[in-house]
Structures are given as C-alpha cells and as structure tokens.
Write an enzyme that holds these catalytic residues in place. Structure first.
Site, mmCIF file in Angstrom:
data_model
loop_
_atom_site.group_PDB
_atom_site.id
_atom_site.type_symbol
_atom_site.label_atom_id
_atom_site.label_comp_id
_atom_site.label_asym_id
_atom_site.label_seq_id
_atom_site.Cartn_x
_atom_site.Cartn_y
_atom_site.Cartn_z
ATOM 1 N N ILE A 111 0.738 -0.940 -0.364
ATOM 2 C CA ILE A 111 -0.507 -0.377 -0.371
ATOM 3 C C ILE A 111 -0.057 0.686 0.069
ATOM 4 O O ILE A 111 0.198 2.307 -0.293
ATOM 5 C CB ILE A 111 -1.234 -0.124 0.969
ATOM 6 N N GLY A 114 8.829 4.151 -0.323
ATOM 7 C CA GLY A 114 9.865 5.161 -0.232
ATOM 8 C C GLY A 114 10.602 4.552 -0.048
ATOM 9 O O GLY A 114 11.448 3.422 -0.046
ATOM 10 N N GLY A 117 11.547 1.655 2.431
ATOM 11 C CA GLY A 117 11.400 0.837 2.053
ATOM 12 C C GLY A 117 9.778 0.354 2.115
ATOM 13 O O GLY A 117 9.308 1.661 1.036
ATOM 14 N N LYS A 139 6.057 -1.393 7.780
ATOM 15 C CA LYS A 139 6.240 -1.225 7.584
ATOM 16 C C LYS A 139 7.361 -2.111 7.163
ATOM 17 O O LYS A 139 8.357 -1.921 8.711
ATOM 18 C CB LYS A 139 6.557 -0.431 7.908
ATOM 19 N N ASP A 239 9.777 15.909 9.932
ATOM 20 C CA ASP A 239 9.791 15.863 9.027
ATOM 21 C C ASP A 239 8.505 15.769 8.196
ATOM 22 O O ASP A 239 7.341 14.882 8.200
ATOM 23 C CB ASP A 239 10.059 13.861 8.220
#
Length: 456
Positions: A111, A114, A117, A139, A239
């Site tokens: 889904i 980046g 991973g 993830k 971020d």
C-alpha cells in the site's frame, strides 16, 4: 524522499535546495528491558552515535518558549522514557508471523513505498483483539544500509512513548535475522484513507472540501503541539509534509513516520545541532544553513503545508513552467492583500471556499515562513489562528466551521449537502480500492493454485 540537505546549496528566504543523502541520529539512553531481547540487541549497534546527542548541542540560552515546564526540569531521554512506558506496551512480532500476515509480503498487499522500504496491509492476531484478527499496516525496512536501522529504532522509541489522537499508533515491531540479513519491521494501526498528499495532488481522488482541509491542518497542528509541549522531553518532528499526514475514515489527520524525530534542546540550550536532514522543499532555510534544529523548524514546514492546502500544488513541481516550479516563490507573485491573490487558490475548489478565511490562512503561512526562526509563531499560536480562520465565512458563503452549519429553518444548507456528498465520494473511492485489492488477491491465489503441481 527523505535526504540529508547540503547547506551550501541554500539560496534565498524561500528557495533552499540541495543535494541529499539519507542520515539519522538517535537519542542516547539505556537498552530496553531483558524481556525485549531482540530490541535490546538491535539497539546496541546505535549506541555509539546516540552518545553524541548532548555533545553536539549548543548551550547559549533558551530560544523557544513552547517547552513544557516538566521538560525543563527533566533529564530523562526518549529511550529512558521508552524503557519505562513503551517497552511493555508494544507487541513483539515474529518474522514468520508477519510473513503470514502479508501473504509473504505479496505485492498485491503493498500500500506504500518510499526510501525506507515498503508498507503492506496485513492481518495479525493480538491479545484481546478480534477473533478474525486486526488489520494493520506493516512497514518493512530495506535490508541494505545502516541508516534504515537507526530510523527504525527511532520510530520504536518515539512512538513507544507518545500517545495522541493526531499521531499514528505503533502496535509493535519485529527485529529478527534471516538468510537475507537483519530484518527490521514496524506494525502500525491501519489508516484507511491514505495521505493528505494523495487527496490534494492525485486527480483520481475527489476534491477535498475547504472545511475538511482546515480540519486536517488543525489536527496536524494539535499533533505538533503535543510533540513540542506535551511530554517531559520536547520532540522535534523534523519531517512534516503532506505525505506524512495520514487520514482515517473520518479524515482526521495522524502524523506518521518518526524516523527523523529528535529530542529538543534542554532547558539551557537554544537548539540541537545535527546533520541537516529533511525532505526537499520542506526544510527551513536557517536549519539548512546552520544545522541548528528547533521546534520553529517544524513551524516552517507547517507553513509550506498550509500553502499546499491553499493551492493544491506541491512544494516543488518540476513539470511546471520554470517560474512556477517552486511553490513558495510562485505565491509571492500574488500577495495576500492584492486583487490577484485568488489566483493561487486550488481551482478544484471551484470557488467553494471562504475568501476571508483563505487570506487569513495565507497570512498565517507567511508568519510560519518568516526568515528568522524567532519571528515564527509557536504551534500553539498557529492552532489558535487556524481556529479563528475556521470560523470565517466569505463571499462564497461557505462556512469554515467543521460543525454542520444550518440555515434559519434548521435544514441542511447547499454547502452541507456538497460537503457530505464529497465525503461519501471519498469513502466510496476507498471502498472501491479495497474491493479491487480483494479481487486481485483472490485471482492471484487461484492462479497460484492452478500452477501448483498435482499431488502424487
């Protein structure tokens, strides 16, 4: 894409660009308890770099007044708080268990992807959870390179400590070794409606209504307030960008991806000095130039996101004419008080927004993007201004209030109906995506079964 920024390539108040390479540091602290043996083993390899946290900070007096009173007197670090709170609250998964949860990390269940991973949708069984299992997002970090491990460790530590409705919830982790080398995985709550980036910039999605955009901005601000003020240790997110703002079924925002998060300066310090990292188009120019990280670095990034919400344009778009490629440079051509200001507003809104509210949002964004960090507001001040803008109507007659506005007879207004219709379309689109994934998975299973050799 997350990268290390090169300050020598910074030019201009709103035009800082550079060459990048991945990098992260982690906070210093103790190992996790013995019961979390895999995490303790994984943590040990980052110990050397984590010891530099206090040593590479400059102590010249406090600059940021947003620090909570508890954090000023506390010497505990995030890893120490994790040992106290998070180590017992996170579930430790086995690698085989996560292989089963994702059908061996099938591409049909991927889904997201980046620099860290890939992210897969899966179903795991949790103590006290539903009989059929709990839907999660898993993830899986790239196995090559040491930076991925540090980011993984930072996420475990930070998300094991923080808890807020506008921050993604980490359910557990996996630290294992296989024939492919060390395996590092994170298991999060599943967020159904993808990211703000998807809904702002992907034309396949229905347009986000004006009031929903402001609700998302306000929720993201609340999450940052919690990080900056709500813990013993100040946390700098570092971020913030549209692709890191996840949206749940009701389009409530949740900040995700804490791989670059850092502990803020202690009470007698103005900033933390770090290697400069972030995402192209979102990092504050003062941070790029000096490496001095404060909560005002997050405020700058929030200003960029506000302009993305207003314009429906990414911070950097190389496929546009040269003068329009850098969002912050382009919007300067249409000042807030000018008659041309409406030229920057997302055309997909088709005029259905508060004119007065849009100007207030742009003014707020400009305050967040002040050249000197001390001239930027705190996130608490940002949230207050956002709340005020959400109450404003305008020429279009659209209310910025997130509650359902009614006319004098108590019946839904035309704008109520339009907003409700947009929400239904977005949820319908999400459901279609789920059905597509389910069909593709069944088709894949049938094909695999057909290709299997017959039993002997």
């Amino acid at each position: 894409m997350r990268r290390e920024l090169n300050p020598s390539y910074c030019s201009g108040e709103m035009g800082c660009f550079g060459r990048f390479r991945s990098k992260i540091r982690t906070g210093k602290g103790k190992r996790a308890p013995a019961a979390r043996s895999n995490l303790s083993t994984a943590s040990s390899s980052a110990a050397a770099t984590s010891q530099s946290h206090s040593q590479d900070s400059s102590a010249t007096g406090r600059q940021d007044g947003s620090r909570s009173s508890g954090s000023a007197s506390s010497a505990r670090t995030i890893p120490e708080l994790y040992e106290e709170r998070g180590a017992s609250s996170l579930h430790e998964f086995g690698l085989r268990e996560l292989h089963a949860a994702t059908n061996d990390f099938s591409r049909l269940l991927k889904i997201g992807e980046g620099g860290f991973g890939s992210v897969y949708k899966g179903v795991v069984r949790l103590p006290g959870g539903p009989v059929g299992g709990t839907v999660v997002a898993i993830k899986r970090l790239n196995t090559s390179g040491h930076q991925g491990h540090k980011q993984w460790l930072a996420e475990v530590h930070f998300l094991g400590v923080v808890e807020h409705p506008n921050l993604v919830r980490l359910i557990g982790y996996c630290a294992a070794r296989s024939e492919r080398g060390p395996q590092r995985l994170l298991v999060y709550e599943f967020i159904a409606n993808k990211t703000l980036d998807d809904h702002l910039f992907n034309r396949a999605y229905p347009v986000l209504p004006w009031d929903v955009r402001l609700e998302i901005a306000f929720g993201a601000a609340e999450g940052l307030i919690y990080l900056h003020e709500g813990l013993e240790v100040q946390v700098i997110y570092r971020d913030l960008k549209a692709s890191n703002i996840l949206l749940d079924e009701e389009f409530r925002p949740k900040l995700s991806d804490f791989g670059l998060a850092r502990e803020g300066p202690s009470a007698d310090q103005t900033h933390v000095s770090t290697a400069v990292m972030g995402t192209y188009g979102y990092a504050a120019p003062d941070y790029i130039a000096t490496g001095h990280l404060t909560t005002k670095s997050d405020v700058w990034s929030f200003g960029v996101v506000l302009y993305e919400i207003l314009t429906g344009r990414r911070s950097v778009e190389k496929n546009r004419p040269k003068k329009e490629q850098r969002l912050l440079e382009w919007v300067k051509q249409y000042p807030v008080e000018s008659k041309q200001f409406s030229m920057i507003i997302d055309t997909r809104l088709e005029g259905r927004y508060s004119r007065e509210g849009a100007r207030e949002i742009a003014k707020l964004a400009n305050r967040c993007l002040a050249k000197r960090s001390r001239d930027r507001p705190t996130m608490r001040e940002v949230a207050k201004s956002l709340k005020q803008a959400m109450q404003l109507g305008g020429e279009s007659g659209v209310s910025g209030n997130s509650s359902t506005p009614r006319d004098v007879h108590g019946k839904p207004t035309a704008d109520d109906i339009a907003v409700a219709s947009a929400r239904r379309r977005m949820l319908h689109l999400a459901a279609l995506g789920e059905n597509r994934n389910s069909f593709a998975k069944r088709r894949f299973m049938f094909m695999r079964a057909a290709a299997a050799p017959p039993p002997t």
